[in-house]
Scaffold this motif. Sequence first.
Motif, PDB file in Angstrom:
ATOM      1  N   THR A  80       0.860  -1.179   0.000  1.00  0.00           N
ATOM      2  CA  THR A  80       0.000   0.000   0.000  1.00  0.00           C
ATOM      3  C   THR A  80       0.897   1.230   0.000  1.00  0.00           C
ATOM      4  O   THR A  80       1.838   1.299   0.790  1.00  0.00           O
ATOM      5  N   TYR A  81       0.620   2.166  -0.884  1.00  0.00           N
ATOM      6  CA  TYR A  81       1.455   3.357  -0.953  1.00  0.00           C
ATOM      7  C   TYR A  81       0.614   4.618  -1.076  1.00  0.00           C
ATOM      8  O   TYR A  81      -0.480   4.606  -1.608  1.00  0.00           O
ATOM      9  N   THR A  82       1.138   5.701  -0.504  1.00  0.00           N
ATOM     10  CA  THR A  82       0.496   7.010  -0.585  1.00  0.00           C
ATOM     11  C   THR A  82       1.570   8.043  -0.906  1.00  0.00           C
ATOM     12  O   THR A  82       2.731   7.870  -0.556  1.00  0.00           O
ATOM     13  N   SER A  83       1.148   9.100  -1.559  1.00  0.00           N
ATOM     14  CA  SER A  83       2.088  10.140  -1.963  1.00  0.00           C
ATOM     15  C   SER A  83       1.627  11.482  -1.422  1.00  0.00           C
ATOM     16  O   SER A  83       0.430  11.737  -1.291  1.00  0.00           O
ATOM     17  N   ALA A  84       2.591  12.354  -1.120  1.00  0.00           N
ATOM     18  CA  ALA A  84       2.283  13.700  -0.657  1.00  0.00           C
ATOM     19  C   ALA A  84       1.710  14.554  -1.792  1.00  0.00           C
ATOM     20  O   ALA A  84       1.041  15.537  -1.551  1.00  0.00           O
ATOM     21  N   GLY A  85       1.960  14.179  -3.023  1.00  0.00           N
ATOM     22  CA  GLY A  85       1.476  14.933  -4.174  1.00  0.00           C
ATOM     23  C   GLY A  85       0.283  14.245  -4.809  1.00  0.00           C
ATOM     24  O   GLY A  85      -0.312  13.334  -4.234  1.00  0.00           O
ATOM     25  N   PRO A  86      -0.073  14.665  -6.000  1.00  0.00           N
ATOM     26  CA  PRO A  86      -1.162  14.016  -6.734  1.00  0.00           C
ATOM     27  C   PRO A  86      -0.848  12.536  -6.966  1.00  0.00           C
ATOM     28  O   PRO A  86       0.308  12.122  -6.901  1.00  0.00           O
ATOM     29  N   ILE A  89       1.706   7.038 -10.888  1.00  0.00           N
ATOM     30  CA  ILE A  89       1.883   5.672 -11.356  1.00  0.00           C
ATOM     31  C   ILE A  89       3.323   5.271 -11.065  1.00  0.00           C
ATOM     32  O   ILE A  89       4.234   6.088 -11.184  1.00  0.00           O
ATOM     33  N   GLY A  90       3.535   4.017 -10.694  1.00  0.00           N
ATOM     34  CA  GLY A  90       4.900   3.560 -10.446  1.00  0.00           C
ATOM     35  C   GLY A  90       4.987   2.050 -10.464  1.00  0.00           C
ATOM     36  O   GLY A  90       3.981   1.355 -10.617  1.00  0.00           O
ATOM     37  N   ASN A  91       6.190   1.549 -10.310  1.00  0.00           N
ATOM     38  CA  ASN A  91       6.432   0.112 -10.306  1.00  0.00           C
ATOM     39  C   ASN A  91       6.794  -0.344  -8.901  1.00  0.00           C
ATOM     40  O   ASN A  91       7.555   0.326  -8.203  1.00  0.00           O
ATOM     41  N   ILE A  92       6.268  -1.492  -8.536  1.00  0.00           N
ATOM     42  CA  ILE A  92       6.507  -2.066  -7.213  1.00  0.00           C
ATOM     43  C   ILE A  92       7.206  -3.406  -7.370  1.00  0.00           C
ATOM     44  O   ILE A  92       6.844  -4.213  -8.230  1.00  0.00           O
ATOM     45  N   THR A  93       8.205  -3.625  -6.529  1.00  0.00           N
ATOM     46  CA  THR A  93       8.887  -4.906  -6.446  1.00  0.00           C
ATOM     47  C   THR A  93       8.822  -5.376  -5.003  1.00  0.00           C
ATOM     48  O   THR A  93       9.115  -4.614  -4.087  1.00  0.00           O
ATOM     49  N   ILE A 107       6.192  -4.489 -11.030  1.00  0.00           N
ATOM     50  CA  ILE A 107       4.797  -4.517 -11.484  1.00  0.00           C
ATOM     51  C   ILE A 107       4.236  -3.094 -11.470  1.00  0.00           C
ATOM     52  O   ILE A 107       4.320  -2.401 -10.463  1.00  0.00           O
ATOM     53  N   LEU A 108       3.654  -2.676 -12.585  1.00  0.00           N
ATOM     54  CA  LEU A 108       3.081  -1.344 -12.702  1.00  0.00           C
ATOM     55  C   LEU A 108       1.830  -1.227 -11.835  1.00  0.00           C
ATOM     56  O   LEU A 108       0.971  -2.110 -11.846  1.00  0.00           O
ATOM     57  N   SER A 109       1.730  -0.132 -11.096  1.00  0.00           N
ATOM     58  CA  SER A 109       0.577   0.096 -10.229  1.00  0.00           C
ATOM     59  C   SER A 109       0.191   1.566 -10.246  1.00  0.00           C
ATOM     60  O   SER A 109       1.045   2.440 -10.314  1.00  0.00           O
ATOM     61  N   SER A 110      -1.109   1.830 -10.179  1.00  0.00           N
ATOM     62  CA  SER A 110      -1.570   3.223 -10.176  1.00  0.00           C
ATOM     63  C   SER A 110      -2.666   3.483  -9.150  1.00  0.00           C
ATOM     64  O   SER A 110      -3.124   4.604  -9.034  1.00  0.00           O
ATOM     65  N   ILE A 133       9.043   2.553  -7.222  1.00  0.00           N
ATOM     66  CA  ILE A 133       9.781   3.455  -8.099  1.00  0.00           C
ATOM     67  C   ILE A 133       8.744   4.185  -8.955  1.00  0.00           C
ATOM     68  O   ILE A 133       8.066   3.556  -9.783  1.00  0.00           O
ATOM     69  N   PRO A 134       8.598   5.486  -8.747  1.00  0.00           N
ATOM     70  CA  PRO A 134       7.577   6.225  -9.503  1.00  0.00           C
ATOM     71  C   PRO A 134       7.934   6.360 -10.971  1.00  0.00           C
ATOM     72  O   PRO A 134       9.113   6.366 -11.334  1.00  0.00           O
ATOM     73  N   SER A 135       6.926   6.463 -11.808  1.00  0.00           N
ATOM     74  CA  SER A 135       7.156   6.698 -13.236  1.00  0.00           C
ATOM     75  C   SER A 135       7.778   8.076 -13.442  1.00  0.00           C
ATOM     76  O   SER A 135       8.613   8.264 -14.307  1.00  0.00           O
ATOM     77  N   ASP A 136       7.360   9.035 -12.629  1.00  0.00           N
ATOM     78  CA  ASP A 136       7.878  10.402 -12.711  1.00  0.00           C
ATOM     79  C   ASP A 136       8.930  10.592 -11.617  1.00  0.00           C
ATOM     80  O   ASP A 136       8.653  11.109 -10.543  1.00  0.00           O
ATOM     81  N   THR A 137      10.158  10.145 -11.889  1.00  0.00           N
ATOM     82  CA  THR A 137      11.222  10.212 -10.881  1.00  0.00           C
ATOM     83  C   THR A 137      11.761  11.626 -10.704  1.00  0.00           C
ATOM     84  O   THR A 137      12.518  11.875  -9.778  1.00  0.00           O
ATOM     85  N   ASN A 138      11.357  12.539 -11.559  1.00  0.00           N
ATOM     86  CA  ASN A 138      11.779  13.928 -11.398  1.00  0.00           C
ATOM     87  C   ASN A 138      10.972  14.625 -10.302  1.00  0.00           C
ATOM     88  O   ASN A 138      11.470  15.531  -9.642  1.00  0.00           O
ATOM     89  N   THR A 139       9.725  14.194 -10.106  1.00  0.00           N
ATOM     90  CA  THR A 139       8.826  14.849  -9.152  1.00  0.00           C
ATOM     91  C   THR A 139       8.625  14.025  -7.882  1.00  0.00           C
ATOM     92  O   THR A 139       8.404  14.580  -6.816  1.00  0.00           O
ATOM     93  N   TYR A 140       8.700  12.705  -7.994  1.00  0.00           N
ATOM     94  CA  TYR A 140       8.438  11.814  -6.860  1.00  0.00           C
ATOM     95  C   TYR A 140       9.704  11.052  -6.477  1.00  0.00           C
ATOM     96  O   TYR A 140      10.478  10.653  -7.335  1.00  0.00           O
TER      97      TYR A 140
END
Length: 159
Positions: A80-86, A89-93, A107-110, A133-140
Amino acid sequence: TQFVESATVVPAGTTFSGLQPNTKYYLTVYAAGDQTNTFNSPETAAISFTTPKYVTTISVAFGTGTSSSKKNTATKLTATYTSAGPANIGNITFYFNGKAINHCNNILSSGGSLDCSWKPLTHGQTYVSANYIPSDTNTYANSTSSLFAVTTGKRTTSR
């Protein structure tokens, strides 16, 4: 942000809203005069700062709500994951004793959580964790869960 008052001191911990994550900003300060009796002071040298990336937290548990399993018996892992921003999407191992679990890898998760079925191959006290690992590694920022202690008992069914 403008502070109006003579002798205004910007308090420690002042928050500036509307800043974007992982972005470099420059801050300068000057005293604004009333332009009749006093004039603006010279600007200070610019101070640069970079805002941090959005933080994502991740945790791992068994989908059954317990922390025990049986050797070679399918067990549902839930990250289970939560983000401080909007939402992001990211990958989980998932990891078992520090090694990636083959079919629970990258595995891709959103949707804020992800399940994966896993069969422990050893019995005894072990540990499971997950990495996001977020898809947007510049922001997350990447995130790794704490270790989830698992007690795996011997198989109760025949081979």
